[in-house]
Structure formats: C-alpha cells, structure tokens
Design a protein around this motif. Structure first.
Motif, short mmCIF file in Angstrom:
data_model
loop_
_atom_site.label_atom_id
_atom_site.label_comp_id
_atom_site.label_asym_id
_atom_site.label_seq_id
_atom_site.Cartn_x
_atom_site.Cartn_y
_atom_site.Cartn_z
N ARG B 36 0.85 -1.18 0.00
CA ARG B 36 0.00 0.00 0.00
C ARG B 36 0.89 1.24 0.00
N ASN B 38 0.32 5.36 0.52
CA ASN B 38 -0.46 6.58 0.68
C ASN B 38 0.18 7.65 -0.20
N SER B 39 -0.60 8.60 -0.60
CA SER B 39 -0.18 9.57 -1.61
C SER B 39 1.20 10.15 -1.32
N ALA B 85 -5.82 4.72 -0.53
CA ALA B 85 -4.40 4.63 -0.87
C ALA B 85 -4.29 3.99 -2.24
#
Lengths: 115, 114
Positions: B36, B38-39, B85
C-alpha cells in the motif's frame, strides 16, 4: 518495530550535480535494494546488493549510478551527474534473506527533484 | 500486457463496503506481494503469498493466487476511509545469486468515502 530509514526526505539539485541518497536498512537484514518511482508511474527496480557486491541491476542503473555500503549500517545510492529524468522518488528496501517467503521492507523514500 | 498489471486502475467505494483489486502477471513467480502507498509516501508491505499457496488472510485482507491464470486478487473487507491509498502487487520471480528483485504492477487507486 524495526524499519528502514532514508535521508534526506527531499532533495533538490541542479542538473549535472552529484547526489547521494542514504539508507539505513533493518539491522539484521543482509539484502539491500534500490527502487525508484517516477511520478505517476510504476515502482521500478534499480539494483540489489548482497555481501558487498551488486547482485543484479536493471537497465536504468547505468554508469551514472553506484551503490555502496560504507559501514555496517548505511547503504547509499550515488548519482554522479544528475539528469532531469532522474527526478523521482527513490526507495531503499531490505530483506533478511532471499527465500520465497522473504518480505522486502521499504523505507519512506527520498523525493529527488532535478532542475 | 506488462508483468504486474492491476485492475481496476481506480476504485471508489463507500465505507463499510468490500474492495477487490486484481493483479495479473506474465512470468513464473516464487511469491506475490501486495503493498500500500499513501499519496506520495512510502510503500507499506501488506501480505505475501507464496506460489504454492492459494489463499491467505491477514486481518481484513484476503489474498488469492491462481498460478494457472497468473492472477491474484486482494480483497479488503469492511473498508474504512483510512484504507484510501494506492495498492500495488509485486512479483518476485527467482533467485539471482543475491536478493530477489520485485516487479511492481501499475497499481489500483482506492478511495473510500464516508
């Protein structure tokens, strides 16, 4: 929980300058990697390193790139003469071993911007 | 198609719904891993499934692997806004004498709305 750390978090440099990106892998890990991710694109493998030697490198990892483990804790990626297209997020990763259930743990990345 | 392609490219769901992301690959693998991101942040390892496994669970995550179809799916149950995400599959294809490179997919951007 142990984690991979990277410094700096952001680096801005002029085209043609040399940059060194630093990583501290997880302490008992033996295999180290660099990957990069150009904005909006896939994460791409650059190089793997084990026993003080490069074990595999991609086509991206040309003569402008080098890696080093200068001491027992740091792992560095050097770009000798940066180009605009080197602008990307660079991730360091490490793994304990190389078996089929070995996880690679990634650091938070260094965002490199070449102007 | 390239090694490691996810679909859909983007997925928007409501909190509490399940999210399913798929990954296809081309070559033989030793394992497949899901991460994953996240930005603009780092990659967080979620789960690894070996080539001789068909299904694996970890909390709200369920991963399946079909090596005959060269595909994997990641199911996130009872999604939360914090699950928003990008999700990437990464395949590891073999030993090279030292370390195993990962080949990443294109990613699925998941947005979970309240």
């Amino acid at each position: 929980e142990p984690e991979v750390t990277q410094t700096p978090s952001h680096q801005v440099t002029q085209m043609g300058q040399e940059v060194i990106l630093r990583c501290v892998p997880i302490s008992n890990h033996l295999y180290f990697y660099w990957y990069r991710q150009i904005l909006g694109q896939k994460v791409e493998f650059l190089v793997s390193f084990y026993n003080n030697e490069i074990s595999e490198k991609s086509e991206i990892f040309d003569d402008q790139f080098s890696v080093e483990r200068p001491d027992g804790s740091n792992f560095t990626l050097k770009i000798r003469s940066t180009k605009l297209e080197d602008s990307a997020m660079y991730f360091c990763a490490s793994s304990e071993g190389r078996g089929p259930q070995e996880t690679q743990y990634f650091g938070p990345g260094t965002r490199l911007l070449v102007l | 198609s390239q090694q490691g392609e996810e679909d859909p490219q983007a997925l928007s769901i409501q909190e509490g719904e399940n999210a399913t992301m798929n990954c296809s690959y081309k070559t033989s693998i030793n394992n497949l891993q899901w991460y994953r991101q996240n930005s603009g942040r780092g990659l967080v390892h979620l789960i690894l499934i070996r080539s001789n496994e068909r299904e694996k669970h970890s909390g709200r995550l369920r991963v399946t692997l079909d090596t005959s179809k060269k595909s994997s799916s990641l199911l996130i149950t009872a999604s939360r806004a914090a699950d928003t995400a990008s999700y990437f599959c990464a395949t590891e294809g073999g030993y090279t004498g030292g370390g195993n490179k990962l080949t990443f997919g294109t990613g699925t951007q998941l947005k979970v709305e309240l």
